[in-house]
Design an enzyme around this catalytic site. Structure first.
Site, mmCIF file in Angstrom:
data_model
loop_
_atom_site.group_PDB
_atom_site.id
_atom_site.type_symbol
_atom_site.label_atom_id
_atom_site.label_comp_id
_atom_site.label_asym_id
_atom_site.label_seq_id
_atom_site.Cartn_x
_atom_site.Cartn_y
_atom_site.Cartn_z
ATOM 1 C CD GLU A 118 -1.261 -2.307 2.180
ATOM 2 O OE1 GLU A 118 -0.079 -2.650 1.963
ATOM 3 O OE2 GLU A 118 -1.974 -2.870 3.032
ATOM 4 C CB CYS B 184 -0.994 -4.106 8.465
ATOM 5 S SG CYS B 184 0.138 -2.740 8.170
ATOM 6 C CB CYS C 241 -1.101 -0.230 5.245
ATOM 7 S SG CYS C 241 0.563 -0.804 4.882
ATOM 8 C CB SER D 112 12.068 -44.848 -0.554
ATOM 9 O OG SER D 112 10.835 -44.317 -0.996
ATOM 10 C CG LEU E 15 10.907 -37.084 9.868
ATOM 11 C CD1 LEU E 15 10.968 -36.841 11.373
ATOM 12 C CD2 LEU E 15 12.006 -36.271 9.172
HETATM 13 C C1 AOF Z 1 3.639 -7.329 4.462
HETATM 14 N N1 AOF Z 1 3.541 -6.637 3.293
HETATM 15 O O1 AOF Z 1 2.462 -5.332 1.881
HETATM 16 C C2 AOF Z 1 1.369 -5.964 3.875
HETATM 17 C C3 AOF Z 1 1.476 -6.719 5.093
HETATM 18 O O2 AOF Z 1 6.790 -7.478 9.326
HETATM 19 P P1 AOF Z 1 5.953 -6.242 9.179
HETATM 20 O O3 AOF Z 1 6.015 -5.351 10.360
HETATM 21 O O4 AOF Z 1 6.250 -5.551 7.877
HETATM 22 O O5 AOF Z 1 4.423 -6.694 9.133
HETATM 23 C C4 AOF Z 1 4.034 -7.811 8.438
HETATM 24 C C5 AOF Z 1 2.540 -8.035 8.572
HETATM 25 O O6 AOF Z 1 1.788 -6.938 8.043
HETATM 26 C C6 AOF Z 1 2.093 -9.231 7.762
HETATM 27 O O7 AOF Z 1 2.211 -10.403 8.509
HETATM 28 C C7 AOF Z 1 0.629 -8.921 7.437
HETATM 29 O O8 AOF Z 1 -0.200 -9.359 8.513
HETATM 30 C C8 AOF Z 1 0.585 -7.385 7.391
HETATM 31 N N2 AOF Z 1 0.456 -6.811 6.013
HETATM 32 N N3 AOF Z 1 2.623 -7.354 5.312
HETATM 33 O O9 AOF Z 1 4.664 -7.946 4.732
HETATM 34 C C9 AOF Z 1 2.459 -5.953 2.957
HETATM 35 N N4 AOF Z 1 0.259 -5.268 3.541
HETATM 36 ZN ZN ZN Z 2 0.829 -2.696 6.053
#
Ligand code: AOF
Ligand code: ZN
Length: 341
Positions: free
Chosen positions: A58, A81, A90, A166, A277
């Site tokens: 975003e 987020c 975002c 295997s 495993l």
């Molecule tokens: C992303 N990329 O474009 C969006 C995400 O590790 P951070 O702080 O960058 O946050 C990651 C989290 O943010 C991710 O697990 C998801 O829930 C949210 N959105 N994340 O890596 C993006 N829009």
């Molecule tokens: Zn975000």
């Protein structure tokens, strides 16, 4: 619920396409794509998440759009987020930019980051969820699974003769399948975060468990090597070389293995053997996908691909859905998923 127009679907399709550009480089984060259209409907910004720690999709798209985002629409493959992690929320960035509408495909299952949609609504922004949801789920299948279930997605891979062997009675197994099948294994390994084998496999095969090209040159990014079990691994074993990191887990409990790997943010575990495993993971119901390479060959004796699963009658047969069949040279690759999965 707001109306969804054919243009909404078209822009979301573009966002999914953008998201896919991050495939393989965003670990442990999802791939995310974003398109911004101005109030007149023209596209003014595009972005995707390229690497963990880098800007979210975003933010990239808003940067390109600048003031033209005001009154426009943001199309995002994942709910925006609402948290300050490695970057700011975002949802706030979209509010500040003055977008009038946000269309996203999949709600964010990550509890720390979720809540973006509610925040946008509280600022009177039109929010639409679920456009092209299936497509957007497909590009993040492993990430969504591991965040929802709270453990890595597990793929069990094996190579076998037609009669399910295997390895030969002397434990030799090189090679059952041909070069195309083996190259395919390296391609699939490269998309995983960790490769696990049991200690017996290390003693029998001395595998290196790295990702290499056709000239045996190792890839730049290597999955974590995981050796499960309590047999002693000699100092000269190839898994101990410095071409990749190795984690020794002296346990026999698959759930414990996955807990330890989850702590390390492993999203996709590639289980390579051997029969003990594989049986432990199958018995525990912890296999999410099976990739079987079947050679047109018969041994008639030797070691089965999988150990005892406790089956006593045909009622105990474990059946899977056949998701894909691909011919690789003289071999066949079968991809299976759990029934109902
Ligand atoms: C992303 N990329 O474009 C969006 C995400 O590790 P951070 O702080 O960058 O946050 C990651 C989290 O943010 C991710 O697990 C998801 O829930 C949210 N959105 N994340 O890596 C993006 N829009
Ligand atoms: Zn975000």
């Amino acid at each position: 619920m707001n109306d969804v127009s054919p243009m909404d679907v078209a822009w979301m399709r573009r966002a999914v396409e953008l998201a896919a550009r991050g495939t393989g480089s965003t670990h442990p984060n999802p791939v995310v794509g974003c398109v911004i259209t101005a109030s007149d409907g023209h596209p003014v910004g595009e972005g995707f998440h390229a690497v963990a720690g880098g800007p979210h999709a975003e933010v990239e798209a808003l940067r390109m759009a600048g003031a033209r985002a005001r009154g426009g629409t943001a199309y995002v493959t994942l709910e925006p987020c609402n948290h300050t992690g490695r970057t700011g929320p975002c949802a706030d960035a979209l509010i500040e930019a003055g977008v009038a509408r946000v269309v996203y495909a999949v709600p964010d299952p990550n509890r720390t980051a979720a809540g973006g949609a509610d925040k946008l609504r509280s600022k009177n922004i039109d929010v639409v969820e679920g456009v092209l949801r299936a497509e957007a789920e497909a590009i993040n299948q492993v990430w969504l699974h591991s965040v929802r279930v709270g453990r890595p997605f597990v793929t069990w891979k094996f190579a076998t003769t037609l009669d399910g062997r295997s390895a030969a009675p002397d434990r030799t197994s090189k090679w059952i399948t041909g070069p195309l099948a083996r190259a395919d294994v390296h391609r699939q390994r490269a998309a995983c975060d960790a490769i696990a084998v049991g200690t017996q496999t290390v003693l029998d095969d001395d595998p290196e468990l790295t990702v290499r090209d056709e000239n045996d040159v190792p890839a730049a990014r290597q999955p974590l090597r995981v050796v499960v079990g309590d047999r002693e691994i000699p100092a000269t074993a190839r898994v101990r070389n410095d071409r990749a990191e190795t984690l020794l887990l002296p346990t026999h409990d698959p759930a414990e293995v996955l807990r330890q790997l989850d702590d390390r943010q492993i999203r996709h575990l590639w289980l390579e053997g051997g029969p003990t495993l594989a049986a432990a993971f199958l018995r525990a119901g912890l296999v999410d996908q099976i990739v079987a390479y079947v050679a047109p060959a018969v041994l008639g004796s030797g070691y089965a691909a999988v150990g005892d699963l406790g089956a006593e009658s045909i009622d105990h047969l474990r059946r899977f859905n056949l998701a894909d069949v691909t011919r690789l040279g003289d071999d066949v690759r079968l991809t299976l998923v759990p029934l109902g999965g």
